[in-house]
Scaffold this active site. Structure first.
Site, PDB file in Angstrom:
ATOM      1  CG  ASP A 149      -4.740   6.586 -86.127  1.00  0.00           C
ATOM      2  OD1 ASP A 149      -4.113   5.737 -85.466  1.00  0.00           O
ATOM      3  OD2 ASP A 149      -5.750   7.170 -85.692  1.00  0.00           O
ATOM      4  CB  VAL A 150      -0.729   2.327 -89.131  1.00  0.00           C
ATOM      5  CG1 VAL A 150      -0.747   3.121 -90.416  1.00  0.00           C
ATOM      6  CG2 VAL A 150       0.561   2.609 -88.372  1.00  0.00           C
ATOM      7  CE  LYS A 151      -5.649   3.927 -82.688  1.00  0.00           C
ATOM      8  NZ  LYS A 151      -6.078   4.712 -83.866  1.00  0.00           N
ATOM      9  NE  ARG A 152      -0.099  -1.871 -89.923  1.00  0.00           N
ATOM     10  CZ  ARG A 152      -1.301  -1.545 -90.401  1.00  0.00           C
ATOM     11  NH1 ARG A 152      -2.297  -1.325 -89.582  1.00  0.00           N
ATOM     12  NH2 ARG A 152      -1.494  -1.451 -91.715  1.00  0.00           N
TER      13      ARG A 152
END
Length: 292
Positions: free
Chosen positions: A99-102
């Site tokens: 879960d990095v939401k880049r």
């Protein structure tokens, strides 16, 4: 797919659903959880927390979702221990969604994909969360990278925070998605990508993030589009602590319920190191009952 090509992420996810069900456990070492678990507020504590969660998940669920921010806050040592958590999770046979939401564009976003999705990378995961709010077309490089490496992307579409409503319900004025909301347009583009690139799969390898507390009609998302084959995986936060009941997954997601990754973290992690196994077992049973 030849013997040398990796199995698509969508196929691995479908296998996890078939073996363990739809529950996904977040690995989120919040400060208060570290305290409750008797662990230090440090990379060492986050490391131990992650390993204990993985040990509890192995053989009980098929999917985990480490929240990278809770490791990143400790700097380079935080990333070092996160690497070990990711390795242990994948070694345990778990499907790992980082879960990095880049969100970015061009070569920068491609570099993010290389960091999180490259086979053999220190940060290798099976899929990563990603933002398309610089335009879905900006995802071209990570989409192609995920396809060739057998990995997945979970694209933010309709998040549950109220601050996002104004942006996500804005109407697109241009191109093929004109007249759709931003959230609906992203979901539609994901469905189109899977149809064009993952024909023959039960699940596509590109999915969407859609909060379980959202009214999808209000934000302009057509669930039928996401359900057409190959179905788009739906990473669904919002169950448990955030208010959505696990038993409501079918009523919330309708025709797309079978492709939902039912995500929970604090509602299970709050059971503590000694109680997490029982909490997982209870939640697995409840989710299974919802799908029965």
């Amino acid at each position: 797919m030849t013997a040398s090509e990796p199995a698509p992420f969508g196929d691995r996810l479908a296998a996890a659903f078939g073996t363990y069900g739809h529950l996904c456990i977040g690995i989120d070492p919040h400060e208060y959880l570290l305290k409750e678990w008797g662990l230090p507020l440090s990379a060492v504590g986050a490391h131990e927390f992650g390993l204990r969660v993985i040990e509890a998940c192995a053989g009980r669920v098929g999917i985990v979702k480490p929240q990278v921010a809770f490791y990143e806050r400790f700097g380079s040592i935080g990333y070092r221990v996160l690497e070990e958590v990711l390795v242990e999770a994948r070694a345990a046979g778990l499907v790992v969604i980082a879960d990095v939401k880049r969100g970015d564009l061009g070569s920068t976003l491609e570099a993010y994909a290389e960091a999180w999705l490259s086979p053999g990378s220190p940060l290798e995961a099976d899929a990563m969360t990603i933002s398309a709010y610089q335009g879905f077309g900006a995802l071209e490089a990570p989409l192609r990278f995920a396809e060739t490496s057998g990995k997945g992307l979970m694209v933010l579409s309709a998040t549950s925070n109220p601050e996002a409503t104004a942006v996500q319900t804005s109407i697109i004025q241009r191109e093929s998605q004109a007249g759709k909301t931003v959230a609906g347009g992203i979901a539609s583009r994901v469905a189109d990508w899977n149809a064009a690139h993952h024909d023959g799969q039960q699940l596509g390898s590109i999915g969407v993030v859609m909060g379980a507390t959202i009214d999808f009609e209000d934000v302009g998302i057509d669930l039928d589009e996401l359900a057409r084959g190959p179905a788009a995986p739906i990473l669904a936060p919002g169950f448990g602590y955030q208010g959505a009941d696990f038993s409501q997954v079918r009523s919330i997601f309708g025709v797309t319920a079978g492709q939902v990754i039912v995500t929970a973290s604090r509602s299970i992690l709050s059971a503590g190191s000694e109680g997490i196994r029982d909490a997982i077992d209870r939640q697995v049973a409840q989710v299974a009952e919802a799908y029965a």
